[in-house]
Design a protein around this motif. Sequence first.
Motif, PDB file in Angstrom:
ATOM      1  N   SER A 170       0.829  -1.215   0.000  1.00  0.00           N
ATOM      2  CA  SER A 170       0.000   0.000   0.000  1.00  0.00           C
ATOM      3  C   SER A 170       0.860   1.260   0.000  1.00  0.00           C
ATOM      4  O   SER A 170       0.513   2.251  -0.650  1.00  0.00           O
ATOM      5  CB  SER A 170      -0.948  -0.002   1.198  1.00  0.00           C
ATOM      6  N   GLN A 171       2.003   1.237   0.705  1.00  0.00           N
ATOM      7  CA  GLN A 171       2.914   2.382   0.699  1.00  0.00           C
ATOM      8  C   GLN A 171       3.469   2.607  -0.709  1.00  0.00           C
ATOM      9  O   GLN A 171       3.542   3.740  -1.182  1.00  0.00           O
ATOM     10  CB  GLN A 171       4.098   2.148   1.639  1.00  0.00           C
ATOM     11  N   GLN A 173       2.109   1.665  -3.564  1.00  0.00           N
ATOM     12  CA  GLN A 173       1.032   2.100  -4.455  1.00  0.00           C
ATOM     13  C   GLN A 173       0.690   3.568  -4.221  1.00  0.00           C
ATOM     14  O   GLN A 173       0.387   4.299  -5.158  1.00  0.00           O
ATOM     15  CB  GLN A 173      -0.221   1.232  -4.266  1.00  0.00           C
ATOM     16  N   SER A 174       0.724   4.021  -2.963  1.00  0.00           N
ATOM     17  CA  SER A 174       0.396   5.426  -2.681  1.00  0.00           C
ATOM     18  C   SER A 174       1.438   6.344  -3.308  1.00  0.00           C
ATOM     19  O   SER A 174       1.110   7.416  -3.815  1.00  0.00           O
ATOM     20  CB  SER A 174       0.289   5.673  -1.174  1.00  0.00           C
ATOM     21  N   ARG A 175       2.709   5.943  -3.296  1.00  0.00           N
ATOM     22  CA  ARG A 175       3.764   6.738  -3.949  1.00  0.00           C
ATOM     23  C   ARG A 175       3.498   6.823  -5.446  1.00  0.00           C
ATOM     24  O   ARG A 175       3.705   7.870  -6.049  1.00  0.00           O
ATOM     25  CB  ARG A 175       5.137   6.095  -3.735  1.00  0.00           C
ATOM     26  N   ARG A 177       0.607   6.709  -7.007  1.00  0.00           N
ATOM     27  CA  ARG A 177      -0.524   7.604  -7.285  1.00  0.00           C
ATOM     28  C   ARG A 177      -0.088   9.072  -7.197  1.00  0.00           C
ATOM     29  O   ARG A 177      -0.499   9.899  -7.995  1.00  0.00           O
ATOM     30  CB  ARG A 177      -1.667   7.329  -6.315  1.00  0.00           C
ATOM     31  N   VAL A 178       0.767   9.398  -6.216  1.00  0.00           N
ATOM     32  CA  VAL A 178       1.263  10.757  -6.046  1.00  0.00           C
ATOM     33  C   VAL A 178       2.096  11.148  -7.263  1.00  0.00           C
ATOM     34  O   VAL A 178       1.943  12.249  -7.815  1.00  0.00           O
ATOM     35  CB  VAL A 178       2.088  10.888  -4.744  1.00  0.00           C
TER      36      VAL A 178
END
Length: 185
Positions: A170-171, A173-175, A177-178
């Motif tokens: 999840s970490q 994937q969040s990077r 998206r940013v």
Amino acid sequence: MARERDNRGEREDRDNTFVDKLVHINRVAKVVKGGRRFGFAALVVVGDQKGRVGFGHGKAREVPEAIRKATESAKRALIRVPLREGRTLHHDVHGHHGAGKVVLRAAPAGTGIIAGGPMRAVFETLGMHDVVAKSFGSSNPYNMVRATFDALKNQDSPRSVAARRGIKVSQLQSRRRVEDAEATD
């Protein structure tokens, strides 16, 4: 005896899930005293359309025998390729073999397979639906297929990258998206 037949039937069912595509046939001639003797070499790509694919090479005096040998060889050399959403690559990747070089790029849904002949066969048997590919250098089908496999072997899934870095998926994937949001601005 009946048990052996059952196992054989299961094996045939398992083999029937594979799709094979003939990529190239090469006819070679050997000159002998009485004339020419012809032989055939076949290049075949086999896949289950769910992320597993392999290629094989077979040689024989007749075309069907060469294709059969190549198909068996391909089934023995299957590799698993991680796909994003079961349709495209996770990231862009380069591959090469000999003078053949390929670039494979992830594509949005609906793009389709934009690739040349030998590479297209690999993607179709792999089960990939959206990809943009370009080949440079050698147009030899053997080199193109091997270069494509070299690129696919370098493909990493977010799960394996996260495990290697010791962080959660999840970490990671969040990077992503940013970074995607910044790229569109």
